[in-house]
Scaffold this active site. Structure first.
Site, PDB file in Angstrom:
ATOM      1  N   LYS A 191      34.957  39.245  53.035  1.00 33.01           N
ATOM      2  CA  LYS A 191      35.942  39.631  52.018  1.00 33.01           C
ATOM      3  C   LYS A 191      35.303  39.461  50.641  1.00 33.01           C
ATOM      4  CE  LYS A 191      39.138  37.485  49.739  1.00 33.01           C
ATOM      5  NZ  LYS A 191      38.946  38.185  48.438  1.00 33.01           N
TER       6      LYS A 191
ATOM      7  N   GLU B 210      34.862  22.568  34.947  1.00 34.62           N
ATOM      8  CA  GLU B 210      33.969  23.718  34.877  1.00 34.62           C
ATOM      9  C   GLU B 210      34.612  24.763  33.961  1.00 34.62           C
ATOM     10  OE1 GLU B 210      33.656  25.963  38.547  1.00 34.62           O
ATOM     11  OE2 GLU B 210      31.497  26.126  38.269  1.00 34.62           O
TER      12      GLU B 210
ATOM     13  N   CYS C 124      27.547  28.982  38.767  1.00 38.94           N
ATOM     14  CA  CYS C 124      27.980  27.684  39.302  1.00 38.94           C
ATOM     15  C   CYS C 124      27.095  26.533  38.842  1.00 38.94           C
ATOM     16  CB  CYS C 124      28.004  27.740  40.816  1.00 38.94           C
ATOM     17  SG  CYS C 124      26.429  28.264  41.533  1.00 38.94           S
TER      18      CYS C 124
ATOM     19  N   GLU D 200      30.253  26.377  49.299  1.00 38.00           N
ATOM     20  CA  GLU D 200      29.365  26.330  48.121  1.00 38.00           C
ATOM     21  C   GLU D 200      30.265  26.468  46.909  1.00 38.00           C
ATOM     22  OE1 GLU D 200      26.166  25.827  48.179  1.00 38.00           O
ATOM     23  OE2 GLU D 200      25.760  26.092  50.318  1.00 38.00           O
TER      24      GLU D 200
HETATM   25  P1  NAD Z   1      37.604  31.720  43.524  1.00 37.22           P
HETATM   26  O1  NAD Z   1      37.649  30.473  44.341  1.00 37.22           O
HETATM   27  O2  NAD Z   1      38.706  32.014  42.616  1.00 37.22           O
HETATM   28  O3  NAD Z   1      37.439  32.985  44.469  1.00 37.22           O
HETATM   29  C1  NAD Z   1      36.385  33.083  45.408  1.00 37.22           C
HETATM   30  C2  NAD Z   1      36.852  33.933  46.572  1.00 37.22           C
HETATM   31  O4  NAD Z   1      37.881  33.249  47.272  1.00 37.22           O
HETATM   32  C3  NAD Z   1      37.414  35.285  46.181  1.00 37.22           C
HETATM   33  O5  NAD Z   1      36.968  36.254  47.100  1.00 37.22           O
HETATM   34  C4  NAD Z   1      38.906  35.055  46.306  1.00 37.22           C
HETATM   35  O6  NAD Z   1      39.639  36.226  46.579  1.00 37.22           O
HETATM   36  C5  NAD Z   1      38.974  34.106  47.486  1.00 37.22           C
HETATM   37  N1  NAD Z   1      40.210  33.343  47.584  1.00 37.22           N
HETATM   38  C6  NAD Z   1      41.063  32.981  46.584  1.00 37.22           C
HETATM   39  N2  NAD Z   1      42.097  32.274  47.084  1.00 37.22           N
HETATM   40  C7  NAD Z   1      41.905  32.188  48.420  1.00 37.22           C
HETATM   41  C8  NAD Z   1      42.627  31.584  49.486  1.00 37.22           C
HETATM   42  N3  NAD Z   1      43.768  30.938  49.272  1.00 37.22           N
HETATM   43  N4  NAD Z   1      42.117  31.673  50.727  1.00 37.22           N
HETATM   44  C9  NAD Z   1      40.954  32.311  50.962  1.00 37.22           C
HETATM   45  N5  NAD Z   1      40.234  32.924  50.000  1.00 37.22           N
HETATM   46  C10 NAD Z   1      40.702  32.855  48.736  1.00 37.22           C
HETATM   47  O7  NAD Z   1      36.211  31.656  42.753  1.00 37.22           O
HETATM   48  P2  NAD Z   1      35.644  32.716  41.742  1.00 37.22           P
HETATM   49  O8  NAD Z   1      36.403  32.583  40.465  1.00 37.22           O
HETATM   50  O9  NAD Z   1      35.544  34.027  42.399  1.00 37.22           O
HETATM   51  O10 NAD Z   1      34.164  32.200  41.544  1.00 37.22           O
HETATM   52  C11 NAD Z   1      33.821  31.271  40.598  1.00 37.22           C
HETATM   53  C12 NAD Z   1      33.635  29.924  41.260  1.00 37.22           C
HETATM   54  O11 NAD Z   1      32.630  30.026  42.262  1.00 37.22           O
HETATM   55  C13 NAD Z   1      33.144  28.891  40.291  1.00 37.22           C
HETATM   56  O12 NAD Z   1      33.816  27.682  40.527  1.00 37.22           O
HETATM   57  C14 NAD Z   1      31.672  28.756  40.655  1.00 37.22           C
HETATM   58  O13 NAD Z   1      31.110  27.535  40.292  1.00 37.22           O
HETATM   59  C15 NAD Z   1      31.690  28.982  42.114  1.00 37.22           C
HETATM   60  N6  NAD Z   1      30.380  29.396  42.599  1.00 37.22           N
HETATM   61  C16 NAD Z   1      29.649  28.543  43.386  1.00 37.22           C
HETATM   62  C17 NAD Z   1      28.379  28.896  43.811  1.00 37.22           C
HETATM   63  C18 NAD Z   1      27.545  27.995  44.681  1.00 37.22           C
HETATM   64  O14 NAD Z   1      26.562  28.465  45.261  1.00 37.22           O
HETATM   65  N7  NAD Z   1      27.866  26.722  44.800  1.00 37.22           N
HETATM   66  C19 NAD Z   1      27.854  30.118  43.432  1.00 37.22           C
HETATM   67  C20 NAD Z   1      28.628  30.974  42.631  1.00 37.22           C
HETATM   68  C21 NAD Z   1      29.895  30.592  42.235  1.00 37.22           C
END
Ligand code: NAD
Length: 488
Positions: free
Chosen positions: A176, A389, A286, A252
């Site tokens: 997804k 963050e 991140c 992650e």
């Molecule tokens: P997010 O958690 O808002 O969304 C990530 C994904 O999760 C999206 O596809 C979203 O639709 C889905 N999602 C949202 N609610 C959900 C639920 N209840 N159940 C299942 N899936 C759900 O994160 P974002 O804003 O897309 O990304 C930014 C975040 O990602 C930041 O916190 C960043 O630090 C982190 N990040 C981490 C890494 C790493 O490798 N550790 C890398 C990149 C980004």
């Protein structure tokens, strides 16, 4: 960007592109022009179930192939990813504002697929003669259907990191994409079709956390789930997995990475690298070093140099090759950063930026969700902007006198994704490498420096599990013990 009709916006289920079953779509707006550039299919419960069912049906035949046979499809996909740089970079630019000048995600994903096209043979167990009367062994076997849920900041990097090892191990996948950046994943689905993958091996859904993300997290037929995204969502997914079938969850998550600069470091390098870390992708990374601790003796010089580099960005239309600073991904991200700017101004001293508007933007970019590179100085350690963050081009620079003091400050965070230390003293560097609470420690380098074959992941609330070449295959393999009794 070419004509709108060419953008793929449908779901890819069982080898076919389909509209969502209930006809629902959601708009993708350019964060630069605010115009709607695509209406994307929103996967319904029925669509999500259909994707999982397709993956389940494809699993027996896919897992029965040799790693070479699976690898042949992956090599074709890698070649297509390499060939489609232009379109993929433009899709990301118009959907989440990533400057095309900084785009490499398709190449990263291609190289991951190339690696795993060869790496399937590494799925190997052990054998043991240590139990008298037995020959024992382990099998490494795929889970079956696995899910991947990815964020918007570097979508294709995560597409590759999750899908390639999962299918190399013999699993089938439902991915997804993020509702903020679904267009490149949908394009990759078209490349998957072109590469000739058997239907159902890789299914690509677009949609929000509710409905499709939540369904995948609690689906009884999904046996492993790899997630990259926020800590908040990671916790929800972990809880959904626990409440359903205890699927293997790899998380992650976010970061608040410290970079520590000692007076004996190469100051110029430290400035250039820490500035680039927090500026790249407009701070939406991140592992970006959002907390910098500089030894007090060199603080003034460091801040002056940092300011001049950080102010010298070229903000503008992400489709313009001269731009290196795009807008935040959407209005919600912009609002969040603005909220933190207000918090930061209450807590610390503004050394650069902090204003709502970015000046000097071209006409094409004037409506964009841009954030000025911002530096806060002398912010109390317990301030919101030091703890949470921000995900924007906003950095806190604080000073320290002693090693003990800076270790305590750097580790005083619930995050633990990446930490950096700049010093010429090897003993001090190793002391810090050992004591810093982070999944990766950079010595005389900072994020996004990573090594492909080294494990990447978080300490503390920054995640569970590790990804990386040589590490991710095991995330998608079950271990079975086989005990064979020998008649004497
Ligand atoms: P997010 O958690 O808002 O969304 C990530 C994904 O999760 C999206 O596809 C979203 O639709 C889905 N999602 C949202 N609610 C959900 C639920 N209840 N159940 C299942 N899936 C759900 O994160 P974002 O804003 O897309 O990304 C930014 C975040 O990602 C930041 O916190 C960043 O630090 C982190 N990040 C981490 C890494 C790493 O490798 N550790 C890398 C990149 C980004």
């Amino acid at each position: 960007m070419g004509s709108m009709e060419k953008i793929e916006t449908r779901l890819f289920i069982n080898g076919k592109f389909v509209e969502s079953s209930d006809g629902k779509t959601f708009p993708i707006r350019s964060p630069t022009t605010r115009e709607v550039i695509a209406e994307v299919s929103e996967a319904s419960e029925k669509d999500t179930d259909a994707a999982v069912a397709a993956a389940k049906a494809a699993f027996p035949a896919w897992s029965a192939l040799s790693p070479d046979e699976r690898g042949a499809y992956m090599k074709k996909l890698a070649a297509l990813l390499n060939q489609n740089y232009k379109e993929l970079s433009q899709l990301e630019a118009v959907s989440m504002g990533r400057p095309v000048s900084t785009y490499f995600d398709n190449y990263a994903a291609a190289s991951t697929f190339e690696h795993y096209a060869e790496a399937g043979y590494e799925a190997q167990g052990i054998s043991s003669l240590n139990t008298p009367g037995f020959v024992n062994m382990t099998f490494k076997q795929p889970y079956g259907v696995v899910a991947a849920i990815i964020p918007w900041n570097l979508p294709l990097v995560f597409f590759g990191n999750k899908v390639a090892p999962a299918i190399a191990a013999g699993n089938t996948v439902v991915l997804k994409s993020s509702e903020k950046a679904p267009l490149t994943s949908a394009k990759v689905a078209a490349l998957i079709e072109q590469a000739g993958f058997p239907p159902g091996v890789i299914n690509v859904l677009s949609g929000h956390g509710q409905t499709s993300g939540a369904i995948l997290s609690s689906h009884m037929d999904v046996r492993a789930l790899s997630f990259t995204g926020s800590c908040r969502t990671g916790r929800i997914i972990q809880a959904a997995a626990a409440k359903s079938n205890l699927k293997n969850v790899i998380l992650e998550l976010g970061g608040k990475s410290p970079a520590i600069i000692f007076e004996d470091s190469n100051l110029e390098n430290a400035v250039v690298e820490t500035q680039s870390s927090i500026q790249f992708n407009s701070g939406q990374v991140c592992m970006a070093n959002s907390r910098i601790y500089v030894q007090d003796t060199i603080a003034d010089k460091f801040v002056e140099l940092f300011k001049s580099k950080f102010a010298a960005i070229s903000a503008g239309d992400p489709l313009d090759p001269a731009t290196n600073h795009g807008p935040q991904a959407d209005s919600a991200q912009w609002d969040t950063v603005q909220k933190y700017l207000a918090e930061g101004k209450k807590a610390g001293d503004v050394a650069l930026g902090g204003k709502t508007e970015v000046s000097g933007l071209s006409e094409a970019a004037s409506k964009g969700y841009f954030v000025e590179p911002t530096i806060f100085l002398s912010t109390p350690e317990d301030a919101v902007v030091m703890k949470e963050e921000i995900f924007g081009p906003v950095v806190n620079i604080n000073t320290f006198k002693t090693e003990e003091e800076v270790i305590a400050k750097a580790n005083d965070s619930e995050f633990g994704l990446y930490a950096a230390v700049y010093t010429k003293d090897i003993n001090r560097a190793m002391r810090f490498a050992k004591v810093l609470e982070a999944g990766t420690v950079g010595v005389n380098c900072t994020s996004p420096t990573v090594a492909k074959d080294m494990p990447f992941g978080g300490f503390k609330s920054s995640g569970t599990g590790r990804e990386g070449l040589g590490h991710s295959l095991n995330n998608f393999l079950e271990t079975k013990t086989v005990l064979i009794k020998i008649n004497s």
